[in-house]
Design a protein around this motif. Structure first.
Motif, PDB file in Angstrom:
ATOM      1  N   PHE A 112       0.817  -1.216   0.000  1.00 22.78           N
ATOM      2  CA  PHE A 112       0.000   0.000   0.000  1.00 22.78           C
ATOM      3  C   PHE A 112       0.855   1.273   0.000  1.00 22.78           C
ATOM      4  O   PHE A 112       0.370   2.334   0.362  1.00 22.78           O
ATOM      5  CB  PHE A 112      -0.935  -0.005   1.205  1.00 22.78           C
ATOM      6  CG  PHE A 112      -1.943  -1.123   1.176  1.00 22.78           C
ATOM      7  CD1 PHE A 112      -3.026  -1.059   0.320  1.00 22.78           C
ATOM      8  CD2 PHE A 112      -1.779  -2.246   1.964  1.00 22.78           C
ATOM      9  CE1 PHE A 112      -3.951  -2.095   0.272  1.00 22.78           C
ATOM     10  CE2 PHE A 112      -2.697  -3.292   1.923  1.00 22.78           C
ATOM     11  CZ  PHE A 112      -3.784  -3.218   1.073  1.00 22.78           C
ATOM     12  N   LEU A 113       2.105   1.134  -0.443  1.00 22.58           N
ATOM     13  CA  LEU A 113       3.003   2.292  -0.470  1.00 22.58           C
ATOM     14  C   LEU A 113       2.445   3.458  -1.293  1.00 22.58           C
ATOM     15  O   LEU A 113       2.544   4.615  -0.871  1.00 22.58           O
ATOM     16  CB  LEU A 113       4.377   1.859  -0.987  1.00 22.58           C
ATOM     17  CG  LEU A 113       5.495   2.910  -0.926  1.00 22.58           C
ATOM     18  CD1 LEU A 113       5.706   3.401   0.499  1.00 22.58           C
ATOM     19  CD2 LEU A 113       6.789   2.327  -1.468  1.00 22.58           C
ATOM     20  N   PRO A 114       1.860   3.217  -2.476  1.00 24.74           N
ATOM     21  CA  PRO A 114       1.290   4.347  -3.223  1.00 24.74           C
ATOM     22  C   PRO A 114       0.224   5.109  -2.435  1.00 24.74           C
ATOM     23  O   PRO A 114       0.093   6.329  -2.571  1.00 24.74           O
ATOM     24  CB  PRO A 114       0.692   3.679  -4.464  1.00 24.74           C
ATOM     25  CG  PRO A 114       1.497   2.448  -4.651  1.00 24.74           C
ATOM     26  CD  PRO A 114       1.786   1.966  -3.255  1.00 24.74           C
ATOM     27  N   ALA A 115      -0.538   4.395  -1.611  1.00 23.18           N
ATOM     28  CA  ALA A 115      -1.552   5.063  -0.795  1.00 23.18           C
ATOM     29  C   ALA A 115      -0.898   5.969   0.241  1.00 23.18           C
ATOM     30  O   ALA A 115      -1.352   7.099   0.482  1.00 23.18           O
ATOM     31  CB  ALA A 115      -2.443   4.024  -0.111  1.00 23.18           C
ATOM     32  N   LEU A 116       0.182   5.491   0.859  1.00 22.24           N
ATOM     33  CA  LEU A 116       0.901   6.309   1.843  1.00 22.24           C
ATOM     34  C   LEU A 116       1.512   7.541   1.182  1.00 22.24           C
ATOM     35  O   LEU A 116       1.441   8.655   1.714  1.00 22.24           O
ATOM     36  CB  LEU A 116       2.001   5.477   2.508  1.00 22.24           C
ATOM     37  CG  LEU A 116       1.565   4.227   3.283  1.00 22.24           C
ATOM     38  CD1 LEU A 116       2.780   3.493   3.840  1.00 22.24           C
ATOM     39  CD2 LEU A 116       0.611   4.585   4.400  1.00 22.24           C
TER      40      LEU A 116
ATOM     41  N   GLN B  29       1.712  -1.564  -7.054  1.00 21.78           N
ATOM     42  CA  GLN B  29       2.201  -2.032  -5.761  1.00 21.78           C
ATOM     43  C   GLN B  29       3.693  -1.726  -5.611  1.00 21.78           C
ATOM     44  O   GLN B  29       4.485  -2.067  -6.486  1.00 21.78           O
ATOM     45  CB  GLN B  29       1.970  -3.539  -5.619  1.00 21.78           C
ATOM     46  CG  GLN B  29       0.538  -3.926  -5.377  1.00 21.78           C
ATOM     47  CD  GLN B  29      -0.303  -3.985  -6.638  1.00 21.78           C
ATOM     48  OE1 GLN B  29       0.181  -3.796  -7.751  1.00 21.78           O
ATOM     49  NE2 GLN B  29      -1.584  -4.252  -6.470  1.00 21.78           N
ATOM     50  N   GLY B  30       4.047  -1.070  -4.508  1.00 23.22           N
ATOM     51  CA  GLY B  30       5.450  -0.777  -4.240  1.00 23.22           C
ATOM     52  C   GLY B  30       6.017   0.381  -5.018  1.00 23.22           C
ATOM     53  O   GLY B  30       7.181   0.737  -4.859  1.00 23.22           O
ATOM     54  N   SER B  31       5.218   1.015  -5.874  1.00 22.75           N
ATOM     55  CA  SER B  31       5.717   2.113  -6.692  1.00 22.75           C
ATOM     56  C   SER B  31       5.615   3.427  -5.926  1.00 22.75           C
ATOM     57  O   SER B  31       4.725   3.614  -5.097  1.00 22.75           O
ATOM     58  CB  SER B  31       4.912   2.200  -7.982  1.00 22.75           C
ATOM     59  OG  SER B  31       5.641   2.834  -8.987  1.00 22.75           O
ATOM     60  N   VAL B  32       6.502   4.368  -6.221  1.00 18.40           N
ATOM     61  CA  VAL B  32       6.565   5.628  -5.477  1.00 18.40           C
ATOM     62  C   VAL B  32       6.310   6.833  -6.376  1.00 18.40           C
ATOM     63  O   VAL B  32       5.435   7.660  -6.095  1.00 18.40           O
ATOM     64  CB  VAL B  32       7.947   5.787  -4.792  1.00 18.40           C
ATOM     65  CG1 VAL B  32       8.028   7.120  -4.047  1.00 18.40           C
ATOM     66  CG2 VAL B  32       8.199   4.636  -3.834  1.00 18.40           C
ATOM     67  N   LEU B  33       7.076   6.943  -7.453  1.00 20.78           N
ATOM     68  CA  LEU B  33       7.048   8.157  -8.274  1.00 20.78           C
ATOM     69  C   LEU B  33       5.678   8.430  -8.902  1.00 20.78           C
ATOM     70  O   LEU B  33       5.215   9.584  -8.882  1.00 20.78           O
ATOM     71  CB  LEU B  33       8.130   8.074  -9.347  1.00 20.78           C
ATOM     72  CG  LEU B  33       8.613   9.410  -9.937  1.00 20.78           C
ATOM     73  CD1 LEU B  33       9.067  10.361  -8.834  1.00 20.78           C
ATOM     74  CD2 LEU B  33       9.727   9.173 -10.929  1.00 20.78           C
TER      75      LEU B  33
END
Length: 466
Positions: free
Chosen positions: A167-171, A225-229
């Motif tokens: 849920f990194l993109p949500a954060l 999932q796991g993506s940031v940019l």
């Protein structure tokens, strides 16, 4: 007047008096003062006040390093003496108006990622603990082998270690909306949409277990999932879009229309334009980072270990949070942390040498606790209070960090998390790497200590500075 009140009064006077102070706040180690005119600050006078470990002007704030615990007491006395208080967040917003475009951009980048780091630190610690308990030597103490570990226990550890990255993109979207003036809850929902179960799972696609959906026959759509940019860029655009919509929608319909239009437009942009473009950019950045870290003969370790603390004092080190997150998400480990921790430990070694060599009681009382603080991962007291003040110890610390980073790279050390270093960082290397981790830190400390003792400091520097 008791000691803390006297120190507070001296700080107020040294920064130009109450009339020059807009507000005061504090963080874990620093008193943060917003001033009207920084030219009125008497830097030398501030640095010679009892309990002050250093001071510098950064991010639109004059920051006085006092240390954990002490800063709370001094702050209370400053407020009692008539200085207006403000929260750290309020000061950050005010400070964000100052500085160059580049400085403001870096500051905003840090404001987005710093609140997320505790969750990733916890995840890294869970990974380290799992690595420890899953070692054959540890399991043999309980009379079992890795093959006998119950599936339910593996599932339980996966919940602990995988959730933050799933849920990194949500954060990221939540925090980006918060920083750029949008509604955090809308950002959170947008981020959750990017990892919706209705979309092909990014990890399953990478493993060949699922296929990318092609919209309009040519736009690849997949979960992030796991993506940031992509989430970061979507968060910036979404926050600004929400602000523009809210300005144009009557108050009566704001609750319904604004979030509806924001999410409708943003999920279209995020899935069809922002996502595909910036996911590709993210992949390029990751490959470039890995390529640098894999330079032969420990070259990358030496360069990063040498330069890291120079980058820290400029305030642009938050950029590397993105790269560390990418490494952890992609590979489950972080070689950058092992190198950086050596640069932190080395500054502690340099400050320790100054503290043991000097005959000045005041400097000794400043340098020795500062070196301990660095070994706990907080270098500000050591850098600004001691090493950078006399400059040569700082350079010797850089060399020590480079040598330690060189060996960290040669040994192939890789942490299971990020953001904690030196003594606390040992928890990231419990998976069979702890001995080498301690060794590279001791090397960094020893090199910085010896160079500082022999060439980096003598008490004549005290007179020269005065």
């Amino acid at each position: 007047m008791d000691g803390d009140r006297r120190i507070a009064a001296e700080i107020i006077e040294a920064v130009g008096g109450k009339e020059n102070i807009v507000s005061a706040a504090h963080c874990a180690t620093r008193l943060r003062i917003m001033v009207k005119d920084k030219e009125q600050i008497d830097q030398s006078k501030v640095e010679h006040i009892e309990k002050v470990k250093g001071a510098f002007f950064n991010s639109g704030q004059y920051q006085v390093i006092l240390g954990t615990g002490t800063v709370n007491k001094i702050y209370e006395e400053v407020i009692k003496l008539g200085v207006e208080s403000s929260s750290k967040g309020e000061q950050t917003k005010e400070a964000a108006k100052s500085g160059s475009v580049f400085q403001r951009a870096i500051r905003s980048f840090g404001d987005v990622f710093v609140p997320i780091i505790p969750a990733l630190v916890a995840t890294g610690l869970f990974m380290g603990v799992r690595g420890l308990v899953m070692q054959e030597k540890i399991l043999s103490l309980f009379g079992i082998t890795p093959d006998h570990v119950p599936d339910n226990f593996i599932l339980f550890t996966q919940v602990l270690t995988d959730t933050a990255f799933i849920f990194l993109p949500a954060l990221v979207a939540w925090s980006t909306f918060r920083v750029f003036g949008g509604s955090p809850i809308i950002g959170l929902v947008l981020g959750l949409m990017l990892v919706s179960p209705s979309l092909p799972n990014a990890w399953e696609v990478a493993g060949g277990q699922a296929e990318v959906i092609k919209f309009f026959g040519f736009i690849p759509v997949v979960g992030y999932q796991g993506s940031v940019l992509p989430a970061f860029i979507a968060g910036i655009v979404g926050a600004k879009l929400e602000q523009q919509i809210r300005k144009r929608v009557p108050d009566t319909f704001d609750l319904i229309v604004t979030p509806f239009l924001t999410l409708l437009v943003m999920i279209f942009l995020a899935l069809f334009i922002i996502g595909p473009i910036f996911h590709s950019v993210e992949e390029v950045m990751l490959h470039a980072t890995v390529a640098v870290l894999e330079w032969p003969f420990g070259i990358s370790g030496f360069i990063i270990g040498f330069l890291n603390q120079m980058i820290v004092i400029t305030g642009v080190h938050h950029v590397f949070n993105l790269l560390e997150i990418q490494l952890l998400e992609k590979f489950g480990n972080n070689p950058y942390n092992a190198i950086v921790t050596c640069s932190v430990a080395a500054q502690g070694g340099a400050a320790l040498a100054v503290g043991l060599k000097t005959k000045s009681k005041k400097l000794k009382a400043l340098a020795l606790p500062s070196s301990l603080s660095a070994l706990l991962g907080i270098t500000e007291p050591a850098i600004f209070g001691v090493n950078l003040r006399y400059f040569k110890p700082f350079v010797m610390g850089l060399i020590g960090g480079g040598v330690g980073g060189f060996f960290a790279s040669i040994f192939g050390l890789k942490g299971t998390g990020m953001a904690i270093t030196v003594i606390p960082g040992t928890l990231l290397y419990l998976n069979g790497q702890i001995v080498l981790y301690l060794l590279v830190n001791l090397i960094a400390i020893a090199v910085a200590f010896i160079l500082t003792w022999l060439f980096g400091f003598h008490d004549k520097m005290l007179k020269n500075q005065e």
